[in-house]
Motif scaffolding. Structure first.
Motif, short mmCIF file in Angstrom:
data_model
loop_
_atom_site.label_atom_id
_atom_site.label_comp_id
_atom_site.label_asym_id
_atom_site.label_seq_id
_atom_site.Cartn_x
_atom_site.Cartn_y
_atom_site.Cartn_z
N GLY A 159 24.37 4.87 5.66
CA GLY A 159 24.08 6.29 5.56
C GLY A 159 22.68 6.64 5.10
N THR A 160 21.84 5.66 4.82
CA THR A 160 20.46 5.92 4.41
C THR A 160 19.51 5.53 5.54
N TYR A 161 18.77 6.52 6.04
CA TYR A 161 17.81 6.30 7.12
C TYR A 161 16.47 5.90 6.52
N LYS A 162 15.80 4.96 7.17
CA LYS A 162 14.47 4.53 6.73
C LYS A 162 13.54 4.40 7.93
N LEU A 163 12.33 4.99 7.79
CA LEU A 163 11.29 4.88 8.81
C LEU A 163 10.23 3.93 8.29
N VAL A 164 10.01 2.84 9.03
CA VAL A 164 9.01 1.85 8.65
C VAL A 164 7.91 1.88 9.72
N ILE A 165 6.68 2.02 9.27
CA ILE A 165 5.53 2.05 10.16
C ILE A 165 4.66 0.84 9.85
N ALA A 166 4.18 0.18 10.91
CA ALA A 166 3.30 -0.98 10.75
C ALA A 166 1.97 -0.53 10.14
N ASP A 167 1.38 -1.38 9.33
CA ASP A 167 0.07 -1.09 8.76
C ASP A 167 -0.90 -0.78 9.90
N LYS A 168 -1.83 0.11 9.63
CA LYS A 168 -2.79 0.55 10.65
C LYS A 168 -4.21 0.29 10.17
N THR A 169 -5.02 -0.34 11.00
CA THR A 169 -6.42 -0.56 10.67
C THR A 169 -7.28 0.40 11.48
N LEU A 170 -8.07 1.20 10.77
CA LEU A 170 -9.03 2.10 11.40
C LEU A 170 -10.40 1.44 11.30
N ASP B 11 -20.62 2.00 10.28
CA ASP B 11 -20.46 1.26 11.53
C ASP B 11 -20.02 -0.18 11.24
N GLY B 12 -18.92 -0.59 11.84
CA GLY B 12 -18.40 -1.95 11.66
C GLY B 12 -17.41 -2.10 10.52
N GLU B 13 -17.29 -1.11 9.66
CA GLU B 13 -16.33 -1.20 8.56
C GLU B 13 -14.94 -0.78 9.00
N SER B 14 -13.94 -1.29 8.27
CA SER B 14 -12.54 -0.98 8.58
C SER B 14 -11.80 -0.55 7.33
N LEU B 15 -10.74 0.20 7.53
CA LEU B 15 -9.81 0.58 6.47
C LEU B 15 -8.42 0.25 6.96
N THR B 16 -7.68 -0.54 6.20
CA THR B 16 -6.29 -0.82 6.55
C THR B 16 -5.39 0.10 5.74
N ALA C 59 -8.51 3.90 17.63
CA ALA C 59 -7.29 4.65 17.92
C ALA C 59 -6.50 4.93 16.64
N ARG C 60 -5.84 6.08 16.61
CA ARG C 60 -5.11 6.53 15.43
C ARG C 60 -3.60 6.54 15.62
N THR C 61 -3.13 6.05 16.75
CA THR C 61 -1.69 6.03 17.02
C THR C 61 -1.00 4.97 16.17
N LEU C 62 0.15 5.34 15.61
CA LEU C 62 0.90 4.44 14.75
C LEU C 62 1.97 3.69 15.53
N THR C 63 2.41 2.56 14.99
CA THR C 63 3.48 1.78 15.58
C THR C 63 4.68 1.81 14.65
N THR D 77 1.02 9.84 14.96
CA THR D 77 -0.43 9.66 14.95
C THR D 77 -0.99 10.10 13.61
N ILE D 78 -2.17 9.60 13.29
CA ILE D 78 -2.85 9.93 12.05
C ILE D 78 -3.93 10.98 12.32
N ALA D 79 -4.00 11.96 11.42
CA ALA D 79 -5.12 12.90 11.36
C ALA D 79 -5.82 12.67 10.03
N LEU D 80 -7.12 12.86 10.00
CA LEU D 80 -7.89 12.67 8.77
C LEU D 80 -8.54 13.99 8.37
#
Length: 138
Positions: free
Chosen positions: A70-81, A120-125, A57-61, A27-30
């Motif tokens: 041997g190299t681990y990678k965590l990929v998270i989908a873009d999130k729009t707030l 109000d009505g604005e988004s941030l990706t 919602a602030r939960t990530l996917t 999850t995201i905290a600001l």
């Protein structure tokens, strides 16, 4: 996107089985500029967050949590707030934490370099690196 900064305690928490990055709820905290996260923070309670009134919602996917050669990678989908019903408090830092972990352990943060405000009505990706991943472990 700003550079990813890892919290120091994340390495130990990972080694001690606090995180299952492929299955836990991330999850995201600001945080505002006056309440900047620092590398020595370890749990969500160490941070002063903005009020989330009017914010979507602030939960990530997690798109991918895997290793290759041997190299681990965590990929998270873009999130729009999105602000809905009013403005969202000003923030500068976007923090990723593990909402499944008992103490909401911190993973890392991004510094946007200046204050962000959503009317109000604005988004941030939040454009996470889908190629390189949010983090890699070798």
């Amino acid at each position: 996107m700003a550079a990813f900064n890892k919290f120091n305690a994340f390495s130990e928490a990972l080694a001690e089985k606090v995180h299952n990055l492929g299955a836990d709820t991330l999850t995201i905290a600001l945080c505002a500029a006056a309440n900047a996260p620092v590398a020595t923070n370890s749990v969500l309670a160490d941070l002063t967050q903005i009020a989330y009134t009017n914010l979507s919602a602030r939960t990530l996917t997690v798109s991918s949590s895997s290793q290759t050669s041997g190299t681990y990678k965590l990929v998270i989908a873009d999130k729009t707030l999105t602000a809905s019903g009013g403005a969202v408090a000003t923030f500068r830092y976007i923090v990723i934490y593990n909402d499944t972990a008992t103490n909401d352990e911190l993973i890392g943060w991004y510094d946007y370099g200046s204050n962000l405000t959503l009317a109000d009505g604005e988004s941030l990706t939040i454009d996470f690196d889908n190629s390189g991943g949010v983090l890699t472990l070798v």
